[in-house]
Design an enzyme around this catalytic site. Structure first.
Site, PDB file in Angstrom:
ATOM      1  CG  LEU A   1      20.010  96.305-100.305  1.00  0.00           C
ATOM      2  CD1 LEU A   1      20.854  95.922 -99.116  1.00  0.00           C
ATOM      3  CD2 LEU A   1      20.804  97.163-101.262  1.00  0.00           C
TER       4      LEU A   1
ATOM      5  CG  HIS B   1      15.655 100.893 -95.366  1.00  0.00           C
ATOM      6  ND1 HIS B   1      17.010 100.878 -95.619  1.00  0.00           N
ATOM      7  CD2 HIS B   1      15.098 101.649 -96.328  1.00  0.00           C
ATOM      8  CE1 HIS B   1      17.246 101.602 -96.711  1.00  0.00           C
ATOM      9  NE2 HIS B   1      16.109 102.079 -97.157  1.00  0.00           N
TER      10      HIS B   1
HETATM   11  C1  GAR Z   1      19.380 104.041 -88.969  1.00  0.00           C
HETATM   12  O1  GAR Z   1      18.874 105.214 -89.535  1.00  0.00           O
HETATM   13  C2  GAR Z   1      18.920 102.828 -89.746  1.00  0.00           C
HETATM   14  O2  GAR Z   1      17.602 102.934 -90.201  1.00  0.00           O
HETATM   15  C3  GAR Z   1      19.896 102.826 -90.895  1.00  0.00           C
HETATM   16  O3  GAR Z   1      21.123 103.131 -90.287  1.00  0.00           O
HETATM   17  C4  GAR Z   1      20.891 103.959 -89.150  1.00  0.00           C
HETATM   18  C5  GAR Z   1      21.564 103.333 -87.950  1.00  0.00           C
HETATM   19  O4  GAR Z   1      21.479 104.188 -86.830  1.00  0.00           O
HETATM   20  N1  GAR Z   1      19.923 101.545 -91.578  1.00  0.00           N
HETATM   21  C6  GAR Z   1      20.049 101.414 -92.893  1.00  0.00           C
HETATM   22  O5  GAR Z   1      20.198 102.360 -93.645  1.00  0.00           O
HETATM   23  C7  GAR Z   1      19.972  99.984 -93.396  1.00  0.00           C
HETATM   24  N2  GAR Z   1      19.900  99.955 -94.816  1.00  0.00           N
HETATM   25  P1  GAR Z   1      21.777 103.653 -85.372  1.00  0.00           P
HETATM   26  O6  GAR Z   1      23.125 102.929 -85.421  1.00  0.00           O
HETATM   27  O7  GAR Z   1      21.849 104.891 -84.528  1.00  0.00           O
HETATM   28  O8  GAR Z   1      20.664 102.737 -84.966  1.00  0.00           O
END
Ligand code: GAR
Length: 209
Positions: free
Chosen positions: A143, A108
């Site tokens: 969450l 996260h």
């Molecule tokens: C990342 O920044 C991850 O931390 C975030 O989505 C992005 C996915 O990037 N996740 C969340 O916000 C979960 N609540 P990626 O597809 O390039 O790994």
């Protein structure tokens, strides 16, 4: 350890894991990637690296329960022991988590418990935080919560936009996610209530070893 990775989009964290496996930093393998989005760029990464993947779309199922059961079935078929949520943009139910007790982890883009939910980087900017970062944690039914395995801290600069801050955080996501998977794969992670203890880890700004 056989790892399953759940993704929804770009898959840069998946790529960081693939690189860590290819460089021999983590023992075991990525046994399966599941995307809930057929357009996810993460799928291209699987194709390029010869990693098995499946697309499981929520709309193909009558209920969330059936959708999750299908994912559990596929993961179990591949002998997956650890499930990594790497930009998987859905909240999993207790049913899914019961299939992999304390074996589902998530990355996260904030220092939880701050800025949970969507657009964590935007939330940090709007709040006026001077420090934020990223967290790998075990997934509980709440969450973006659950026992913290590793965190990295990142400054928020006066000129930051959501994009520049997200990029700075992402660089650290790509370090701490493989680190957490490595630790768990080596059987070094113990959970006592909310507290996670990693045997032999050296803690600093960015925990290593
Ligand atoms: C990342 O920044 C991850 O931390 C975030 O989505 C992005 C996915 O990037 N996740 C969340 O916000 C979960 N609540 P990626 O597809 O390039 O790994």
């Amino acid at each position: 350890m056989r790892v399953g990775v759940l993704v929804s989009g770009r898959g840069s964290n998946l790529q960081a894991l693939i690189n860590a496996y290819n460089e021999g930093k983590i023992k075991g393998e990525i046994a399966l990637v599941i995307s809930d989005n057929p357009q996810a760029y993460a799928i291209e990464r699987c194709k390029r690296h010869g990693i098995e993947y499946a697309v499981v779309e929520r709309r193909e199922f009558k209920s969330k329960l059936e959708f999750e059961r299908r994912m559990v079935e596929l993961l179990k078929e591949k002998g997956v022991e650890l499930v990594v949520l790497a930009g998987f943009m859905r909240v999993l139910s207790g049913e899914f988590l019961k299939a992999f007790p304390m074996r589902v982890i998530n990355i996260h883009p904030s220092l939880i418990p701050a800025f949970q939910g969507l657009h964590a980087q935007r939330q940090a900017l709007e709040y006026g935080a001077k420090l934020t970062g990223c967290t790998v944690h075990f997934v509980s039914e709440e969450l973006d919560n659950g026992p913290v395995i590793v965190q990295a801290c990142v400054p928020v600069l006066p000129q930051d936009t959501e994009e520049s801050l997200s990029q700075r955080i992402l660089e650290f996501e790509h370090k701490i996610l493989p680190q957490a998977v490595k630790w768990i794969s080596e059987g070094r992670v113990e959970v006592e209530g909310r507290k996670v203890v990693v045997k032999g880890a050296i803690y600093g700004t960015l925990p290593v070893n």
